[in-house]
Design an enzyme around this catalytic site. Structure first.
Site, mmCIF file in Angstrom:
data_model
loop_
_atom_site.group_PDB
_atom_site.id
_atom_site.type_symbol
_atom_site.label_atom_id
_atom_site.label_comp_id
_atom_site.label_asym_id
_atom_site.label_seq_id
_atom_site.Cartn_x
_atom_site.Cartn_y
_atom_site.Cartn_z
ATOM 1 N N TYR A 49 0.811 -1.214 0.000
ATOM 2 C CA TYR A 49 0.000 0.000 0.000
ATOM 3 C C TYR A 49 0.849 1.272 0.000
ATOM 4 C CZ TYR A 49 -4.453 -2.507 0.579
ATOM 5 O OH TYR A 49 -5.571 -3.293 0.394
ATOM 6 N N PHE A 57 -6.015 7.443 6.040
ATOM 7 C CA PHE A 57 -6.435 6.063 6.312
ATOM 8 C C PHE A 57 -5.286 5.059 6.235
ATOM 9 C CE2 PHE A 57 -7.234 6.840 1.753
ATOM 10 C CZ PHE A 57 -6.603 5.755 1.155
ATOM 11 N N ARG A 85 -11.856 -5.950 -11.328
ATOM 12 C CA ARG A 85 -12.246 -4.685 -10.675
ATOM 13 C C ARG A 85 -13.763 -4.486 -10.766
ATOM 14 N NH1 ARG A 85 -8.725 -1.610 -7.497
ATOM 15 N NH2 ARG A 85 -10.057 0.162 -7.941
ATOM 16 N N THR A 91 -14.611 1.133 -4.434
ATOM 17 C CA THR A 91 -13.828 1.062 -3.185
ATOM 18 C C THR A 91 -14.720 1.180 -1.956
ATOM 19 O OG1 THR A 91 -11.964 2.041 -4.353
ATOM 20 C CG2 THR A 91 -11.886 2.103 -1.943
ATOM 21 N N ARG A 102 -18.441 -6.155 -3.280
ATOM 22 C CA ARG A 102 -18.471 -5.179 -2.186
ATOM 23 C C ARG A 102 -19.892 -4.718 -1.865
ATOM 24 N NH1 ARG A 102 -12.997 -1.925 -4.036
ATOM 25 N NH2 ARG A 102 -11.540 -2.940 -2.616
ATOM 26 N N ASN A 112 -13.747 -3.620 3.249
ATOM 27 C CA ASN A 112 -14.350 -3.865 1.933
ATOM 28 C C ASN A 112 -13.933 -5.190 1.293
ATOM 29 O OD1 ASN A 112 -11.796 -3.131 1.228
ATOM 30 N ND2 ASN A 112 -12.364 -1.339 0.006
HETATM 31 P P1 IDP Z 1 -9.205 -0.166 -4.043
HETATM 32 O O1 IDP Z 1 -8.996 -1.245 -3.007
HETATM 33 O O2 IDP Z 1 -10.628 -0.127 -4.526
HETATM 34 O O3 IDP Z 1 -8.207 -0.218 -5.160
HETATM 35 P P2 IDP Z 1 -7.714 2.140 -3.014
HETATM 36 O O4 IDP Z 1 -8.089 3.563 -3.255
HETATM 37 O O5 IDP Z 1 -6.523 1.591 -3.718
HETATM 38 O O6 IDP Z 1 -9.017 1.237 -3.293
HETATM 39 O O7 IDP Z 1 -7.527 1.988 -1.432
HETATM 40 C C1 IDP Z 1 -6.948 0.818 -0.906
HETATM 41 C C2 IDP Z 1 -7.748 0.383 0.284
HETATM 42 O O8 IDP Z 1 -7.621 1.355 1.316
HETATM 43 C C3 IDP Z 1 -9.248 0.258 0.065
HETATM 44 O O9 IDP Z 1 -9.640 -0.965 -0.506
HETATM 45 C C4 IDP Z 1 -9.783 0.406 1.470
HETATM 46 O O10 IDP Z 1 -9.626 -0.818 2.197
HETATM 47 C C5 IDP Z 1 -8.821 1.438 2.046
HETATM 48 N N1 IDP Z 1 -9.347 2.798 1.903
HETATM 49 C C6 IDP Z 1 -9.358 3.562 0.786
HETATM 50 N N2 IDP Z 1 -9.910 4.757 1.007
HETATM 51 C C7 IDP Z 1 -10.266 4.758 2.318
HETATM 52 C C8 IDP Z 1 -10.904 5.719 3.169
HETATM 53 O O11 IDP Z 1 -11.256 6.818 2.761
HETATM 54 N N3 IDP Z 1 -11.098 5.325 4.464
HETATM 55 C C9 IDP Z 1 -10.717 4.113 4.941
HETATM 56 N N4 IDP Z 1 -10.120 3.186 4.182
HETATM 57 C C10 IDP Z 1 -9.903 3.497 2.877
HETATM 58 MG MG MG Z 2 -6.154 0.114 -5.130
#
Ligand code: IDP
Ligand code: MG
Length: 150
Positions: A49, A57, A85, A91, A102, A112
């Site tokens: 990450y 976050f 996806r 997300t 999801r 998620n």
């Molecule tokens: P994705 O998993 O759909 O690719 P990303 O933006 O890459 O989404 O974010 C990675 C992970 O970080 C998300 O799946 C979620 O678990 C967490 N995440 C993303 N945005 C937030 C937020 O605004 N609050 C809390 N957790 C978040």
């Molecule tokens: Mg991602």
């Protein structure tokens, strides 16, 4: 053929949703070419990450992904990244379309259930981080004649 990294996150394993999550992707026709369960280390979580370092976050995300075992798999198919996806959904589960993993199983962005690579470069980097080349198996499926146009 395109490959992507899928992870059933700790909540998916704890909630006994490995099968349902995996089934959604498998039944579309995506082919599993590698699969394992593992406990993610702090270092690996931070690398996976890395793009989110500094975001509010980030720390909770690292805590979440390292909180219990996960199941990781590499799935292969035409446009595998986009297909996975789309099956996974947005997300934030609240914005995910009904019928996606999801939307059907999750409530909040920080729980998620599933990860899926977001592009070819990310997929290649994530596959290299999560799997050794020897863990990836190249094999044919007879059913591919009924799934792929060729
Ligand atoms: P994705 O998993 O759909 O690719 P990303 O933006 O890459 O989404 O974010 C990675 C992970 O970080 C998300 O799946 C979620 O678990 C967490 N995440 C993303 N945005 C937030 C937020 O605004 N609050 C809390 N957790 C978040
Ligand atoms: Mg991602």
């Amino acid at each position: 053929m395109e490959r992507t990294l899928i992870i059933v996150k700790p909540d998916g394993v704890q909630r006994q949703l490995i099968g349902p999550i995996f089934t959604r992707l498998e039944q579309r026709g995506l082919k599993v070419v590698a699969m394992k369960m593992l406990q993610v280390s702090q270092d690996m979580a931070r690398e996976h990450y890395a793009i989110h370092r500094g975001k509010p976050f980030f720390d909770p995300l690292i805590e979440y992904i390292t909180s219990a075992p996960v199941v990781a798999m590499i799935m292969e198919g035409p446009n595998a990244i986009e297909a996975a996806r789309a099956t996974m959904g947005a997300t934030n589960p609240v914005n995910a379309s009904p019928g996606t993993i999801r939307a059907d199983y999750a409530m909040e962005v920080g729980r998620n259930l599933v990860h899926s690579s977001d592009g070819p470069e990310t997929a290649a980097a994530e596959i290299a981080l999560w799997f050794d080349a020897r863990e990836i198996i190249d094999y044919g499926r007879d059913v591919d004649n009924w799934i792929l146009e060729r």
